[in-house]
Design a protein around this motif. Structure first.
Motif, PDB file in Angstrom:
ATOM      1  N   ALA A 232       0.850  -1.171  -0.015  1.00 20.51           N
ATOM      2  CA  ALA A 232      -0.089  -0.166   0.072  1.00 20.51           C
ATOM      3  C   ALA A 232       0.832   1.254  -0.195  1.00 20.51           C
ATOM      4  N   TRP A 236       0.851   3.386  -3.431  1.00 20.39           N
ATOM      5  CA  TRP A 236      -0.306   4.516  -3.068  1.00 20.39           C
ATOM      6  C   TRP A 236       0.116   5.850  -2.143  1.00 20.39           C
ATOM      7  N   TYR A 240      -1.408   9.591  -2.098  1.00 24.37           N
ATOM      8  CA  TYR A 240      -2.022  10.241  -0.933  1.00 24.37           C
ATOM      9  C   TYR A 240      -1.449  11.309  -0.416  1.00 24.37           C
ATOM     10  N   ALA A 362      -9.997   3.235  -2.233  1.00 23.83           N
ATOM     11  CA  ALA A 362      -9.579   4.551  -2.103  1.00 23.83           C
ATOM     12  C   ALA A 362     -10.311   5.469  -3.209  1.00 23.83           C
ATOM     13  N   PHE A 367      -7.667   7.624   0.321  1.00 25.54           N
ATOM     14  CA  PHE A 367      -6.575   7.113   0.855  1.00 25.54           C
ATOM     15  C   PHE A 367      -6.146   7.192   2.657  1.00 25.54           C
TER      16      PHE A 367
END
Length: 396
Positions: A232, A236, A240, A362, A367
């Motif tokens: 994650a 991401w 984020y 998300a 997020f």
């Protein structure tokens, strides 16, 4: 007195031999990480050369993950039959030129096959080198798994770091050739020092099928839930920071950088911590630390605090996976290759496939809520943490 004097040189000699085995397996982790890291900066060129869009590229990269998940269990079976030394040598030889092969492939379908093979042999070598690290741990009667994974992280950083420079200065093909040559050099240095473990042919015939006992799968869940948050942050974290916390492009890159830096540093220290406090206690402390870091990142009001949260999460996550892999390779009544193939396959499936699900969630929730809720997985790891006691069996 004479007896002690005679035995001292033998002990020193044996310890020197053990150190050579440790150096060899560390170099194997370095090489595997280097290949993986070298692939990352090639992705934009790969996309442009094939003339494909993001969706097709995503499917091709998914093929990399599928290759890993297909060949990992197969590698575990061969390790049980032949021993990790032979399997890691064969997989390393095949892996070395695959990035060069991928650079030369002319069209979409051959590139898909090339990525499948690259992911497959990265994964197969991963199982074999982890199994060899377990055998070295047993022979040394001390933990080395965390530092081995630190060398993998170091190899990844080197591969990603020099890849863009080499491609910009010399071109894509020379970069792939340099990667291949360096891999072969690393392998040549490690080759004569790789620990030769003994296969158990009678047992392996009986256990090449998937294990029917719950323990390997429970440890696999520990690995899976430890690696989902890592995937994650990798995929991401920057988005984020940029989209939801207003970070600049430069600052958003520090999220994964901080996470990687603390992870690599703590993996080099992790074996000493584990030897002192034991695998179970180390895992519990690491899990609580990772949980606090991810919650901080998810609830942070600004990018700086979120980056600090990612850094703290890296401290915790760094030793969770190595402990799970050590436990998987030391389960009673099960060949190391079989236990490790279950743990690595489940663990890497979390890192490879969970980010896609996270992206979908998300898109509807943002997020921040994802990063704040992902730590729930760490609670499951805490509930299963008593199984980490098997990681200490390596010390005999």
């Amino acid at each position: 007195m004479d007896q002690r004097t005679d035995s001292a040189p033998q002990a020193i000699g044996r310890q020197g031999y053990m150190s050579r085995n440790r150096l060899a397996v560390s170099l194997l982790f370095l090489m595997n990480g280097f290949v993986t890291g070298s692939w990352a900066p090639k992705i934009p060129e790969f996309k442009e050369r094939l003339g494909i869009g993001e969706s097709v590229l995503g499917l091709l990269i998914l093929g990399f993950g599928v290759g890993s998940l297909v060949l990992m269990p197969i590698a575990g079976g061969f390790i049980a039959r032949l021993g990790s030394q032979k399997v890691v040598k064969v997989t390393a030889i095949i892996l070395s030129p695959l990035l060069l092969l991928l650079t030369l492939l002319p069209n979409l379908w051959t590139a898909a096959l090339g990525l499948f093979l690259l992911g497959g042999f990265v994964g197969a070598m991963d199982v074999a080198m982890n199994a060899n690290a377990v055998e070295v741990e047993k022979s040394m009667r001390r933990a080395i798994m965390s530092s081995c994974h630190a060398y993998w992280s170091l190899g990844g950083l080197i591969g990603a770091g020099i890849g863009g420079f080499l491609m910009a200065r010399f071109g894509v093909l020379p970069h792939a050739m340099v990667v291949t040559v360096l891999c072969l050099v690393i392998l040549a240095v490690a080759w004569p020092m790789i620990l030769a473990d003994r296969p158990h042919l009678a047992e392996s015939r009986e256990k090449l099928r998937l294990p029917m006992t719950p323990l390997p799968w429970l440890i696999g869940i520990m690995a899976l839930f430890s690696m989902v948050p890592e995937g994650a942050v990798l995929d991401w974290g920057a988005l984020y920071l940029k989209n939801e916390l207003g970070a600049s492009v430069e600052l958003s890159g520090f999220g994964f950088a901080a996470f990687s830096a603390t992870m690599a540093a703590m993996r080099f220290a992790g074996d000493h911590v584990r030897d002192r406090f034991g695998a179970k206690r180390t895992l519990r402390i690491s899990t609580v630390t990772a949980l606090a870091g991810m919650v901080l990142a998810g609830l942070a009001p600004n990018a700086v605090l979120a980056i600090l949260g990612f850094a703290l999460a890296g401290v915790g996550i760094s030793n969770m996976v190595p402990i799970a892999f050590s436990a998987a390779g030391n389960m009673p009544g099960l060949q190391p290759g079989i236990g490790l193939s279950v743990a690595t396959t489940m663990g890497y499936s979390g890192m490879l496939f969970a980010p896609s699900l996270i992206g979908f969630i998300a898109e509807h929730s943002g997020f921040a809520i994802v990063f704040a809720c992902v730590p729930v997985l760490f609670i499951v790891v805490l509930l299963l943490s008593h199984h980490a006691v098997h990681a200490d069996h390596a010390k005999g």
